[in-house]
Design an enzyme around this catalytic site. Structure first.
Site, PDB file in Angstrom:
ATOM      1  N   CYS A 119      -5.856  -0.376   7.293  1.00  0.00           N
ATOM      2  CA  CYS A 119      -6.043  -0.640   8.734  1.00  0.00           C
ATOM      3  C   CYS A 119      -6.897   0.475   9.324  1.00  0.00           C
ATOM      4  CB  CYS A 119      -4.706  -0.743   9.441  1.00  0.00           C
ATOM      5  SG  CYS A 119      -3.716   0.740   9.239  1.00  0.00           S
ATOM      6  N   SER A 173       4.287   1.197  10.114  1.00  0.00           N
ATOM      7  CA  SER A 173       5.193   1.280   8.957  1.00  0.00           C
ATOM      8  C   SER A 173       6.156   2.454   9.079  1.00  0.00           C
ATOM      9  CB  SER A 173       4.402   1.352   7.651  1.00  0.00           C
ATOM     10  OG  SER A 173       3.719   0.133   7.443  1.00  0.00           O
ATOM     11  N   CYS A 197       2.877  -0.426   4.597  1.00  0.00           N
ATOM     12  CA  CYS A 197       1.755   0.449   4.292  1.00  0.00           C
ATOM     13  C   CYS A 197       2.281   1.877   4.365  1.00  0.00           C
ATOM     14  CB  CYS A 197       0.597   0.271   5.244  1.00  0.00           C
ATOM     15  SG  CYS A 197      -0.688   1.456   4.810  1.00  0.00           S
ATOM     16  N   ARG A 212       0.155  -4.391  11.489  1.00  0.00           N
ATOM     17  CA  ARG A 212       1.570  -4.264  11.127  1.00  0.00           C
ATOM     18  C   ARG A 212       2.483  -3.884  12.282  1.00  0.00           C
ATOM     19  NH1 ARG A 212      -1.817  -3.371   7.854  1.00  0.00           N
ATOM     20  NH2 ARG A 212      -1.820  -4.186   5.746  1.00  0.00           N
ATOM     21  N   HIS A 248      -6.738   2.808  13.287  1.00  0.00           N
ATOM     22  CA  HIS A 248      -6.498   4.232  13.557  1.00  0.00           C
ATOM     23  C   HIS A 248      -7.704   4.843  14.264  1.00  0.00           C
ATOM     24  CE1 HIS A 248      -2.668   4.673  11.590  1.00  0.00           C
ATOM     25  NE2 HIS A 248      -3.112   3.962  10.576  1.00  0.00           N
ATOM     26  N   GLU A 283       0.869  -1.164   0.000  1.00  0.00           N
ATOM     27  CA  GLU A 283       0.000   0.000   0.000  1.00  0.00           C
ATOM     28  C   GLU A 283       0.912   1.222   0.000  1.00  0.00           C
ATOM     29  OE1 GLU A 283      -2.634   2.757  -0.053  1.00  0.00           O
ATOM     30  OE2 GLU A 283      -1.074   2.849   1.433  1.00  0.00           O
ATOM     31  N   CYS A 312      -5.431   5.805   6.501  1.00  0.00           N
ATOM     32  CA  CYS A 312      -5.182   4.619   5.676  1.00  0.00           C
ATOM     33  C   CYS A 312      -6.496   4.022   5.192  1.00  0.00           C
ATOM     34  CB  CYS A 312      -4.433   3.586   6.512  1.00  0.00           C
ATOM     35  SG  CYS A 312      -4.004   2.123   5.578  1.00  0.00           S
ATOM     36  N   CYS A 367      -0.081   4.847   5.588  1.00  0.00           N
ATOM     37  CA  CYS A 367      -0.088   5.006   7.041  1.00  0.00           C
ATOM     38  C   CYS A 367       1.146   5.751   7.516  1.00  0.00           C
ATOM     39  CB  CYS A 367      -0.080   3.634   7.711  1.00  0.00           C
ATOM     40  SG  CYS A 367      -1.707   3.011   8.092  1.00  0.00           S
TER      41      CYS A 367
HETATM   42 NI1  NFE Z   1      -2.060   1.484   6.462  1.00  0.00          NI
HETATM   43 FE1  NFE Z   1      -1.385   0.350   9.361  1.00  0.00          FE
HETATM   44  C1  NFE Z   1      -1.350  -1.244  10.058  1.00  0.00           C
HETATM   45  C2  NFE Z   1      -1.444   1.161  10.992  1.00  0.00           C
HETATM   46  S1  NFE Z   1       0.559   0.973   9.016  1.00  0.00           S
HETATM   47  S2  NFE Z   1      -1.945  -0.314   7.355  1.00  0.00           S
HETATM   48  O1  NFE Z   1      -1.388  -2.326  10.408  1.00  0.00           O
HETATM   49  O2  NFE Z   1      -1.557   1.612  11.983  1.00  0.00           O
HETATM   50  O3  NFE Z   1       1.788   0.178   9.333  1.00  0.00           O
END
Ligand code: NFE
Ligand code: MG
Length: 597
Positions: free
Chosen positions: A66, A527, A571, A504, A70, A15, A63, A574
């Site tokens: 996920c 990430s 990702c 992640r 968030h 992503e 994002c 993110c």
């Molecule tokens: Ni955009 Fe996320 C996850 C978050 S980023 S996917 O899992 O928080 O690493």
């Protein structure tokens, strides 16, 4: 032959937009590497001046993958600031929403984003369907189950489809792979199993997404979590909704146990040589002053792991409850000690990121987001390269006590294991015993991928307990889903944080509130920890450390770089999440496609 500089940009099957530059020596071994986010976007800044109760809905737009994580972390940061404790039903429902996300995310990651780094699709055309069925049974039996696809006829049908595609040169979603690369290690039959499960997983992920929407309201971007609890009281009251959730969970769990896990046993065994080649020790010892004790393999990386911990198992309180994934740090490959996480020791540095900064790493409560793009450098060969001694990424560099750490499923499994968590130990030991592999295989690219699968199995089992707990609680007459609070009284000048885990890895949202409005907001996401560039003293990031030491079979086909980077499930949306409030252009970044090779 001297050293060679290779650029992989864009890294696909992730992503967002990510570029990896690497230097390989005369033996095709990567001796240096840099990870750069080439995208700039954002959210944190638009939260300033908002009503804190609205943050979650906006923060989840960080994002598209996920989303719910968030959302929940943001709401938890506000609940932490307001000192609000949520009811039991809300805790369980939130765990079920997050758990569904883990199952969906991990399954899609393994099959649709990562598997083709291990599975050579074109080589599957040479498989014998009878032998494929025997092979599928063999790995399923290692996992203690019957195979998901068991019949030679089913494999033959799938193979015929691939043969037709290959003959007609219409590989479609399987186009542009590095097919035939010598670092693909599965047999034709094993490749056919991988492709068959890849296709089946397309159906299963759809069902898991539905599961996410039962209590979440929709998927992606659920909308039933609010400051103080959840809103889905009608779903909790309705046994048919709970039964549907359980039905979809059963379906997904069956695929996890009879396809995903057996495939991991198969890949883990076939790539075990890389997982135990000792490459990771080099990285641990290359850390300033520290000698690593864990010996791992290719892709092992920096061998320092962190988990904030997540999934409250009781109602003692947000940072007090017993957790499914314990919190802690395992540093420099020393698997004898777990250090407690102190949130005051978290900071972000921008020495190598395209932001201005205030001269020293900033704690997220006081974090700033001021872009300062300094570009790439065009060299004599006509290509533009990252200015690796200066700024080279839109991702900041998060630090724990000044150190770079890896986060994610591997970190969670390592921290839980070293901490002696009974459940995690049981799942990890079961995996290693059945695979007949030593624990050191986990410190590698394939080990990171196995840790995610182990976590998925664990999650699919524990969610069965949670859904029953929810049904029992509702049946007992407890239908409370929200803790009432007086906004005017609690929304004094205050601050709060939501530190927990996303699929992640460790995710933190920090909010400062003044006069009932958001004064400052920062998110430091998984990430960002893993894909971030070097620290202020040249400390390598988790992707960078993991890529260094890898041997590539063919520099024109950087399969190994992609495989290792994919094992983290990047990702980048993110990881980079800033935007100007008025939509004004903050920086121009032109991508020159001729630089991509
Ligand atoms: Ni955009 Fe996320 C996850 C978050 S980023 S996917 O899992 O928080 O690493
Ligand atoms: Mg951030």
């Amino acid at each position: 032959m001297g050293k060679k500089h290779i650029i992989v940009d864009p890294i696909t099957r992730i992503e967002g937009h990510l570029r990896i530059e690497a230097v390989i020596d005369e033996n095709n071994k990567i001796v240096d590497a840099w990870s750069s986010s080439t995208m700039f976007r954002g959210i944190e800044t638009i939260l300033k001046g908002r009503d804190p109760r609205d943050c979650g809905l906006m923060a989840m737009r960080i994002c598209g993958v996920c989303t719910g994580t968030h959302y929940q972390r943001s709401i938890e940061a506000v609940e932490d600031a307001f000192k609000i404790t949520i009811p039991k039903n809300a805790r369980i429902v939130r765990n079920l929403i997050q758990g569904s996300l883990y199952l969906h995310d991990h399954l899609v990651h393994f099959y649709h984003l990562h598997a083709l780094d291990f599975v050579d699709v074109v080589a599957a055309t040479k498989a014998d369907p009878e032998k494929t069925a025997e092979e599928a049974a063999k790995w399923a039996h290692v996992a203690g189950v019957e195979p998901y696809i068991g019949g030679a006829g089913d494999f033959k049908m799938i193979q015929d489809r691939i043969i037709k595609f290959v003959k007609e040169g219409r590989l479609g979603i399987f186009g542009n792979g590095y097919w035939g690369n010598p670092h693909y290690k599965l047999t034709p039959e094993q490749n056919l199993i991988g492709v068959a499960h890849y296709l089946k997983a397309l159906d299963i992920q759809r069902e898991l997404s539905k599961m996410h929407a039962i209590f979440g309201g929709k998927s992606p971007h659920p909308q039933s979590i609010v400051v103080g609890g959840v809103t889905c009281v009608q779903d909790i009251k309705n046994p048919a909704r709970i039964a549907l959730f359980k039905e979809l969970l059963t379906l997904g769990r069956d695929f996890v146990k009879r396809a995903y896990l057996p495939d991991i046993y198969m890949a883990g065994t076939m790539y075990a040589d890389e997982a135990t080649d000792g490459n990771a020790t080099f990285h641990a010892s290359s850390h300033k002053g520290a000698m690593g004790k864990a010996v791992g393999g290719t892709g092992g990386g920096i061998l320092s792991f962190m988990s904030y911990g997540d999934f409250r198992l009781d109602d003692t309180g947000f940072y007090k409850s017993d957790l499914l994934f314990p919190s802690g740090l395992v540093l420099d490959g020393d698997i004898s000690t777990v250090h407690e996480v102190d949130p005051n020791k978290i900071s972000e540095d921008v020495t190598h990121s395209w932001y201005k900064g205030t001269g020293a790493p900033e704690h997220p409560y006081d974090g700033t987001t001021i872009p300062e793009y300094t570009g790439l450098e065009k060299k004599e060969d006509g290509y533009a390269y990252l200015k690796t001694d200066e700024k080279y990424s839109w991702i900041k560099s998060p630090l724990y006590n000044g150190k770079k750490v890896e986060v994610g499923p591997l970190a969670r499994m390592v921290v839980g294991y070293v901490k002696g968590d009974k459940r995690i130990k049981k799942y990890v030991d079961n995996f290693l015993t059945r695979a007949n592999l030593p624990i050191t295989v986990l410190f590698s690219t394939v080990g990171r991928t196995a840790a995610r699968a182990i976590e998925t199995e664990l999650m699919s089992d524990v969610m069965m307990e949670w859904v029953d707990e929810l049904a029992a609680n509702a049946a007992s007459g407890d239908l409370s889903t929200w803790t009432e609070f007086d906004f005017d009284k609690v929304s004094v000048d205050t601050k709060g944080m939501g530190l927990a885990e996303a699929p992640r890895g460790s995710l933190g949202h920090w909010v400062k509130i003044k006069n009932g409005k958001v004064e400052n907001y920062q998110a430091v996401v998984p990430s960002t920890w893993n894909a971030g560039p070097r620290g202020p003293n040249g400390e390598v990031g988790a992707y960078e450390g993991a890529v260094i030491g890898t041997v590539v079979a063919d520099p024109e086909q950087p399969l190994e770089i992609i495989r290792t980077v994919h094992s983290f499930d990047p990702c980048i949306a993110c990881a980079v999440h800033v935007v100007d409030t008025k939509g004004k252009e903050l920086a121009t970044y032109k991508v020159d496609p001729t630089c991509a090779f």
